[in-house]
Each structure stands twice: as C-alpha cells, then as structure tokens.
Design a protein around this motif. Structure first.
Motif, PDB file in Angstrom:
ATOM      1  N   ARG A 453       0.830  -1.205   0.000  1.00  0.00           N
ATOM      2  CA  ARG A 453       0.000   0.000   0.000  1.00  0.00           C
ATOM      3  C   ARG A 453       0.864   1.255   0.000  1.00  0.00           C
ATOM      4  NH1 ARG A 453      -4.029  -1.877   4.779  1.00  0.00           N
ATOM      5  NH2 ARG A 453      -2.004  -2.674   5.497  1.00  0.00           N
ATOM      6  N   ASP A 454       2.032   1.149   0.615  1.00  0.00           N
ATOM      7  CA  ASP A 454       3.057   2.179   0.469  1.00  0.00           C
ATOM      8  C   ASP A 454       4.216   1.530  -0.275  1.00  0.00           C
ATOM      9  OD1 ASP A 454       5.017   4.067   0.566  1.00  0.00           O
ATOM     10  OD2 ASP A 454       5.096   4.237   2.748  1.00  0.00           O
ATOM     11  N   PRO A 455       4.309   1.717  -1.595  1.00  0.00           N
ATOM     12  CA  PRO A 455       5.365   1.042  -2.365  1.00  0.00           C
ATOM     13  C   PRO A 455       6.776   1.432  -1.940  1.00  0.00           C
ATOM     14  CG  PRO A 455       3.659   1.937  -3.815  1.00  0.00           C
ATOM     15  CD  PRO A 455       3.425   2.521  -2.455  1.00  0.00           C
ATOM     16  N   ASN A 456       6.891   2.512  -1.165  1.00  0.00           N
ATOM     17  CA  ASN A 456       8.199   2.904  -0.663  1.00  0.00           C
ATOM     18  C   ASN A 456       8.637   2.065   0.527  1.00  0.00           C
ATOM     19  OD1 ASN A 456       8.850   5.425  -2.303  1.00  0.00           O
ATOM     20  ND2 ASN A 456       6.828   5.940  -1.509  1.00  0.00           N
ATOM     21  N   HIS A 457       7.738   1.256   1.055  1.00  0.00           N
ATOM     22  CA  HIS A 457       8.054   0.441   2.230  1.00  0.00           C
ATOM     23  C   HIS A 457       7.330  -0.905   2.123  1.00  0.00           C
ATOM     24  CE1 HIS A 457       8.698   4.635   3.631  1.00  0.00           C
ATOM     25  NE2 HIS A 457       9.747   4.109   4.236  1.00  0.00           N
ATOM     26  N   LEU A 458       7.802  -1.766   1.251  1.00  0.00           N
ATOM     27  CA  LEU A 458       7.213  -3.097   1.123  1.00  0.00           C
ATOM     28  C   LEU A 458       7.458  -3.902   2.402  1.00  0.00           C
ATOM     29  CD1 LEU A 458       8.317  -4.175  -2.487  1.00  0.00           C
ATOM     30  CD2 LEU A 458       6.176  -3.082  -1.791  1.00  0.00           C
ATOM     31  N   LYS A 459       6.466  -4.701   2.794  1.00  0.00           N
ATOM     32  CA  LYS A 459       6.654  -5.575   3.950  1.00  0.00           C
ATOM     33  C   LYS A 459       5.777  -6.821   3.801  1.00  0.00           C
ATOM     34  CE  LYS A 459       3.348  -2.814   6.678  1.00  0.00           C
ATOM     35  NZ  LYS A 459       3.156  -2.038   7.933  1.00  0.00           N
ATOM     36  N   VAL A 460       6.296  -7.945   4.249  1.00  0.00           N
ATOM     37  CA  VAL A 460       5.546  -9.195   4.202  1.00  0.00           C
ATOM     38  C   VAL A 460       4.472  -9.161   5.280  1.00  0.00           C
ATOM     39  CG1 VAL A 460       5.659 -11.690   4.477  1.00  0.00           C
ATOM     40  CG2 VAL A 460       7.477 -10.495   3.251  1.00  0.00           C
ATOM     41  N   ALA A 461       3.220  -9.405   4.875  1.00  0.00           N
ATOM     42  CA  ALA A 461       2.091  -9.317   5.807  1.00  0.00           C
ATOM     43  C   ALA A 461       1.520 -10.674   6.184  1.00  0.00           C
ATOM     44  CB  ALA A 461       0.984  -8.452   5.191  1.00  0.00           C
ATOM     45  N   ALA A 462       1.612 -11.665   5.271  1.00  0.00           N
ATOM     46  CA  ALA A 462       0.994 -12.968   5.527  1.00  0.00           C
ATOM     47  C   ALA A 462       1.540 -13.975   4.529  1.00  0.00           C
ATOM     48  CB  ALA A 462      -0.527 -12.862   5.418  1.00  0.00           C
ATOM     49  N   LYS A 463       1.064 -15.205   4.642  1.00  0.00           N
ATOM     50  CA  LYS A 463       1.366 -16.260   3.687  1.00  0.00           C
ATOM     51  C   LYS A 463       0.066 -16.924   3.281  1.00  0.00           C
ATOM     52  CE  LYS A 463       5.691 -17.483   6.085  1.00  0.00           C
ATOM     53  NZ  LYS A 463       6.383 -18.590   6.813  1.00  0.00           N
ATOM     54  N   LEU A 464       0.005 -17.415   2.043  1.00  0.00           N
ATOM     55  CA  LEU A 464      -1.136 -18.228   1.670  1.00  0.00           C
ATOM     56  C   LEU A 464      -1.022 -19.584   2.370  1.00  0.00           C
ATOM     57  CD1 LEU A 464      -1.782 -17.637  -2.136  1.00  0.00           C
ATOM     58  CD2 LEU A 464      -2.504 -16.299  -0.161  1.00  0.00           C
ATOM     59  N   PRO A 465      -2.157 -20.192   2.741  1.00  0.00           N
ATOM     60  CA  PRO A 465      -2.100 -21.475   3.448  1.00  0.00           C
ATOM     61  C   PRO A 465      -1.495 -22.577   2.574  1.00  0.00           C
ATOM     62  CG  PRO A 465      -4.360 -20.922   2.826  1.00  0.00           C
ATOM     63  CD  PRO A 465      -3.527 -19.709   2.557  1.00  0.00           C
ATOM     64  N   ARG A 466      -0.788 -23.472   3.216  1.00  0.00           N
ATOM     65  CA  ARG A 466      -0.194 -24.612   2.518  1.00  0.00           C
ATOM     66  C   ARG A 466      -1.268 -25.669   2.275  1.00  0.00           C
ATOM     67  NH1 ARG A 466       4.758 -27.052   5.613  1.00  0.00           N
ATOM     68  NH2 ARG A 466       5.414 -24.901   5.256  1.00  0.00           N
ATOM     69  N   PRO A 467      -1.397 -26.174   1.050  1.00  0.00           N
ATOM     70  CA  PRO A 467      -2.415 -27.190   0.780  1.00  0.00           C
ATOM     71  C   PRO A 467      -2.208 -28.447   1.630  1.00  0.00           C
ATOM     72  CG  PRO A 467      -1.571 -26.277  -1.263  1.00  0.00           C
ATOM     73  CD  PRO A 467      -0.678 -25.768  -0.164  1.00  0.00           C
ATOM     74  N   THR A 468      -3.306 -29.008   2.072  1.00  0.00           N
ATOM     75  CA  THR A 468      -3.286 -30.263   2.810  1.00  0.00           C
ATOM     76  C   THR A 468      -4.080 -31.306   2.034  1.00  0.00           C
ATOM     77  OG1 THR A 468      -5.202 -29.525   4.093  1.00  0.00           O
ATOM     78  CG2 THR A 468      -3.017 -29.139   5.037  1.00  0.00           C
ATOM     79  N   PRO A 469      -3.774 -32.596   2.208  1.00  0.00           N
ATOM     80  CA  PRO A 469      -4.433 -33.641   1.404  1.00  0.00           C
ATOM     81  C   PRO A 469      -5.931 -33.691   1.640  1.00  0.00           C
ATOM     82  CG  PRO A 469      -2.426 -34.486   2.421  1.00  0.00           C
ATOM     83  CD  PRO A 469      -2.686 -33.147   3.033  1.00  0.00           C
ATOM     84  N   PRO A 470      -6.689 -33.977   0.600  1.00  0.00           N
ATOM     85  CA  PRO A 470      -8.140 -34.143   0.751  1.00  0.00           C
ATOM     86  C   PRO A 470      -8.466 -35.362   1.611  1.00  0.00           C
ATOM     87  CG  PRO A 470      -7.497 -33.907  -1.556  1.00  0.00           C
ATOM     88  CD  PRO A 470      -6.251 -34.137  -0.789  1.00  0.00           C
ATOM     89  N   GLN A 471      -9.630 -35.341   2.182  1.00  0.00           N
ATOM     90  CA  GLN A 471     -10.077 -36.495   2.972  1.00  0.00           C
ATOM     91  C   GLN A 471     -10.164 -37.720   2.060  1.00  0.00           C
ATOM     92  OE1 GLN A 471     -13.710 -35.761   5.063  1.00  0.00           O
ATOM     93  NE2 GLN A 471     -13.584 -37.617   6.303  1.00  0.00           N
ATOM     94  N   GLY A 472      -9.644 -38.833   2.555  1.00  0.00           N
ATOM     95  CA  GLY A 472      -9.662 -40.053   1.769  1.00  0.00           C
ATOM     96  C   GLY A 472      -8.404 -40.295   0.968  1.00  0.00           C
ATOM     97  N   ALA A 473      -7.496 -39.325   0.948  1.00  0.00           N
ATOM     98  CA  ALA A 473      -6.235 -39.521   0.234  1.00  0.00           C
ATOM     99  C   ALA A 473      -5.351 -40.509   1.007  1.00  0.00           C
ATOM    100  CB  ALA A 473      -5.510 -38.191   0.076  1.00  0.00           C
TER     101      ALA A 473
END
Length: 592
Positions: A453-473
C-alpha cells in the motif's frame, strides 16, 4: 536503429544502505556457520577459463549446502503425520526418497468446487509449457509451446478441443517421438505474448529468445566448454516481433528482430552478450514493452549452477512494432560484477556462495496497470535478491522505490513471480518461488502476501495457506505423494478477461490446481482445488514423472482454467469463477 544508452536505476545512498540492511537482517545461523568456509577455494575453480566466472569465484566464499539424510535430517513426523522440511539443500536432478513416501504414483484425483470439461493427453511436455490464446474468425485457439514443440488447439468448445497444428515431439513411455538437441537450438523461441496493436489493426506476437537452462550445462564451474557455448550461443539473444495474419505460424510475418545486448545492437548471433529475453514479454499492444534480460556479461552475480547471468529488466518503445527502440535498463543492488556497491550488496546477502540460488529476474516486471494507460508502479521478483517496487512513471528513468526479502529458501527458486491482480483493490501483492527438487528435498516455497500500500516500504504481511491432502487420500502430507510439491505460478501475462477479484488460482505441482480466496489478502483461504492423478511409467519415462500441474492459463472471459500436467492438459470450470462459457465470448481476444 534503436538507441544504445543504458539508464541504471537510480538509487540514493540511503536506499542502498537500507536495501543492504534488509539483506543483512535475513542472514541465518546456517549462513553464518558457512561463512567460516570463506577461505576455502571452490573445487573446479582451477578449470575456470571464463573471465567473469573466474572473478565471481574469487569474490564469493564457498558456502554450498551439505547433502541431508532423509528420515534423519528431515522427513515425516510420525506423531503428527506432517512433513518436517529441510532447512537448506543443494539442487539435485534426481529424487531423494524419504521413509513414509508412497512407493507408487497416486492414480486418484481429487476435486473441490472444480469440474473437468475435457482432457487432452500429449499436448505439452513433461518439463515446461508456455500458453496463450487468440481468437480468429469465430474460433478460439490455445497455444501450448516450448522450444522443442508447438501445439495449437481449437478450443472454441473446450469439451471437444481439436489439434489444428502440431510441431515437435510428443511424449510417451519411451520418451519423445523426436530428438531435441538443446545444444543446437538455432531458431527456437521461448515464451511469447500476444497483444492487439492498433497501428497494424491486428494481433502482434512478441517471442522471447533466451539461453536454455536445461540440457546445456549442469555445473558452470566445471564445464568450460559449456560456458563458452553459452557466451557464444548459437541462437538469438533477444526477441522477435510478428504480425499475426491468422492463427497458424505460416500466417505470421516477421516485423523486427532485436538483441537485448543493447551495447552491441548489431552483433551477430554468436557474438551477442547477456541472457536474451526471458519468459514472456510484458506487452499489452501499446507503447511500452518490458523484458527480463541481462544485457551483457557483467550481469554475473548469481549462484545458479547452470546459468551465467543475473537478469534485470529492459524497457522498449513499441510505438512502431516493426522498429522497437530500446529505452532503459533496470537493475537492483547485487547484480553487476565489477561494481563495488553491487558486489557489497551481493556479499551481504546470505545466499552468496551457496552455488545454488537463482539471483535476478526470471519474468518481466508485473504491472497492475499498463504504462500507456497511466500505470506508474511495477513489481519485480528478483530471485534471491527479493521483491522490488519500481516507479516507472518516466520509462527512460525508472527508479527503485523499495525492496523486501525473506530468509533464504534453497534449493529451488525464490521470488520467481509477482501476482498484482489484487493490487488496485487492496494494495497487496503476492509473490513466490517454486520447487526444483523432487520429494520435498528443499525448504517449502511459501506464497508471501506483501503489503504494498506504500510502495516505498514493502513488507511481508501474511502467507497463503499450505495445501493439505483431501479427505480419503492415501497420504497425510503432499510430500508423501512424491514428485514436486509447492507453488509454480498464478496468472500468466495476457489472459483474456482481466483478473478476477478475490480469487487466485495457482498451479501447485503434485497438489494440482489450488484456488485461493483472497478477498482479504491478510486472511487468505483455500476455496477449491483440482488434484489430478499422476502419470506413471506406463505413460512417461521415470525421469519425467512427478510434476503434476506445472502450468495454468485462465480464460477469465469464459471462466475456464487450463491446467497443464506432465501428461496432458485439462480444461476445468469452477463455480468460484462462474458458469463456463461454451463457445466464443462476447469480445474477441486480444481486446481491441
């Protein structure tokens, strides 16, 4: 003739210090321990004849990661059923199996909020697929290609696609039907971008010509003949521009050929310096085009074993597509050998000396809005150098606004791409690398959510969740499924219909297609997925197996996702995008 001046991205002394500080703060304990090896000479260094490579070796310590033991240094945690990831590994070209990994390829498929419209085997290759679409005379055509093949499908009805053009080998259990010698490429293009050009009143295809990264060289320190071959590459280092009078290659007219060696614009093939144009150009048919390219051999500060260059970016004026004019070269701290400030920034990076990390860009700068439409900001993923925000309001004098980096995650590629599809709405950008080693023999490649939102100060805010196996795998962690696990890329350059807000699909190798709900980028969720069955030895050679979904291309105007696997291509629909459009969309692509 285009201009040969180069504009080095402007940086204040304070900005250099700040970026070096960013790099310094991510140095890990492993990197500090490895620094004690700095005086150790690199094995094979005595064989190095190339001046740039020799200078790089003299500059950097030897911090190569040691091989790890599966089941001891990393592997399955029997108490939780989760995988404990390696902290750092060398890049390897064969799998490293661990206890608890499946012994057979999983032939089940899994889906949530996704339906299969069609499947087309043998369309691409087990290694890589670039993709595009274009509409001609009431038909939609899908292009699947790499250097050694080109397939064109009529996908007007994605449930019953038809191959209308095929060149190059088709893969089966015994390999490809045609031999391809990566050392004798001659005139094979890599990534392409298709855009409507108002001046010509028709689509223009811009094709990148870059040095191939596989089949040429495995370890640059020990292969002087291979290094010399890349310096004197036997194909164009640059790009070509074609007018598309129709969907087939016989209907494309060559308009222009340019080398990205801007200091020697008239250099013949074999004498051109640098990397050529990597991946697909960032081009929307208007005035400006942005490429990923190292212009000359001084762009040499990179650890990657089979590549000699650290690409930056180039801006070209495409006002006349038959006469592209070079505008400016963009680099970031830590790229140019022989420049003291660059060398200092590079050595402050904890990846320096690991003989593993890709440094520099692999794809052009990503633009939330084209420059000719009033766009000013762009985001560039620079491998182990991090993610950067650029001010491109003056294309002749681009400026770095800020950069952000994370702790090292090698082997594998870091900061490969940036997804700017949600930037205008939220001010957030997504960025990730991708896995190179099979069997999870490298740190996991997170998809980072960066607050821009301020391109002059980039910062990591979060991560996308790591996929987990579907039920029954039959596995509790995707690592157990074998092959590669982790993100590849999301939105390609030049997808019809624009981006969809709140939803981003990613290709995820053995975890298939993962569709993320990013309505709130700081609280992302997995909303759907399609995890296809993996190919086995009855379909492809063993050394090609385990890729899963290695590329996707989304037709947002028809709500169709094309998922390319090692064995073929799936046409998918998902309620998360909306009901699929069968037949032609309301507006032909590319838009005009």
């Amino acid at each position: 003739m285009h201009h040969t001046h180069v504009v080095r991205t402007a940086l204040t002394a304070a900005a250099v210090i700040a970026i070096v500080a960013i790099l310094a703060t991510v140095e890990t304990a492993a990197g500090a321990d490895a620094a004690s090896k700095a005086s150790k000479s690199a094995p094979g260094a005595s064989h190095v004849q190339d001046a740039q490579l020799s200078a790089w070796l003299k500059l950097t310590p030897d911090r190569r990661p040691s091989p790890l033991k599966p089941g001891i240094d990393y592997g399955m945690d029997p108490a939780t059923g989760h995988f404990i990831w390696p902290k750092a590994t060398p890049e390897v070209h064969e799998g490293v199996k661990f206890p608890g990994e499946m012994t057979n390829w999983d032939k089940k498929s899994y889906a949530k909020n996704v339906e299969v419209l069609g499947y087309y085997p043998g369309i691409g290759s087990p290694f890589h697929v670039w993709n595009n679409v274009a509409d001609f005379d009431g038909h939609r055509y899908l292009y699947a290609h790499d250097r050694d093949y080109l397939r064109i499908l009529d996908v007007t009805d994605p449930r019953h696609a038809k191959i209308v053009f095929s060149k190059g080998g088709v893969w089966g259990p015994k390999g490809s039907t045609e031999n391809f010698n990566a050392n004798n490429v001659k005139d094979y293009f890599g990534g392409v971008t298709i855009a409507w050009n108002k001046k010509l009143g028709k689509p223009v295809l811009v094709a990148s010509y870059e040095i191939g990264r596989y089949g040429l060289m495995t370890e640059k320190i020990d292969q002087p003949d291979k290094v010399a071959a890349q310096r004197h590459y036997n194909s164009l280092k640059g790009f070509k521009v074609f007018a598309m009078d129709g969907p087939l290659p016989s209907q494309w007219r060559l308009l222009a050929t340019r080398t990205t060696d801007t200091k020697h614009p008239d250099a013949p093939i074999g004498q051109q310096q640098g990397s050529g144009s990597l991946d697909s150009p960032e081009y929307y048919g208007g005035k400006y085009m942005i490429l990923s390219a190292a212009p000359d051999d001084t762009y040499a500060l990179t650890e990657y074993a089979n590549f000699l260059y650290t690409p930056g970016y180039q801006v070209w004026d495409m006002t006349d597509p038959a006469n592209p004019v070079f505008v400016s070269q963009i680099s970031v701290p830590g790229q140019i050998l022989g420049n003291k400030a660059d060398e200092m920034a590079y050595l402050m990076n904890p990846r320096a000396g690991n003989r593993t990390s890709w440094m520099g860009s692999r794809i052009p700068i990503f633009l939330p809005k084209p420059l000719e439409d009033g766009g000013k900001i762009g985001f560039g993923a620079m491998g182990g150098l991090g993610l950067y925000a650029f001010d491109l309001s003056d294309a002749a004098k681009p400026r770095i606004l800020s950069g952000v980096n994370t702790p090292p995650s090698f082997a594998g590629t870091e900061f490969d791409n940036a997804d700017v599809s949600q930037f205008a709405r939220t001010g957030f950008v997504l960025t990730s690398g991708y896995p190179m080693n099979k069997d999870c023999y490298e740190p996991y490649k997170d998809i980072f959510v960066v607050d821009a939102r301020d391109p002059n100060h980039l910062k990591v805010a979060a991560k996308l969740p790591r996929p987990t196996p579907p039920q029954g795998a039959p596995f509790t962690d995707f690592c157990q499924r074998g092959g590669n696990f982790g993100p590849k890329r999301s939105n390609a350059i030049g997808q019809p219909g624009g981006w969809r807000q709140g939803i981003i699909p990613y290709s995820f190798y053995n975890a298939g297609v993962q569709i993320f709900d990013v309505k709130n980028p700081e609280d992302p969720k997995i909303a759907g997925y399609f995890v296809p069955a993996l190919s086995d030895e009855t379909q492809l050679p063993p050394y090609t197996l385990g890729k899963g979904v290695l590329a996707i291309y989304t037709e947002y105007d028809r709500n169709i996702i094309w998922a390319f696997t090692e064995g073929g291509a799936y046409a998918l629909s998902t309620s998360l995008l909306g009901k699929p459009v069968i037949g032609m969309p309301e507006r032909p692509w590319p838009y005009h």
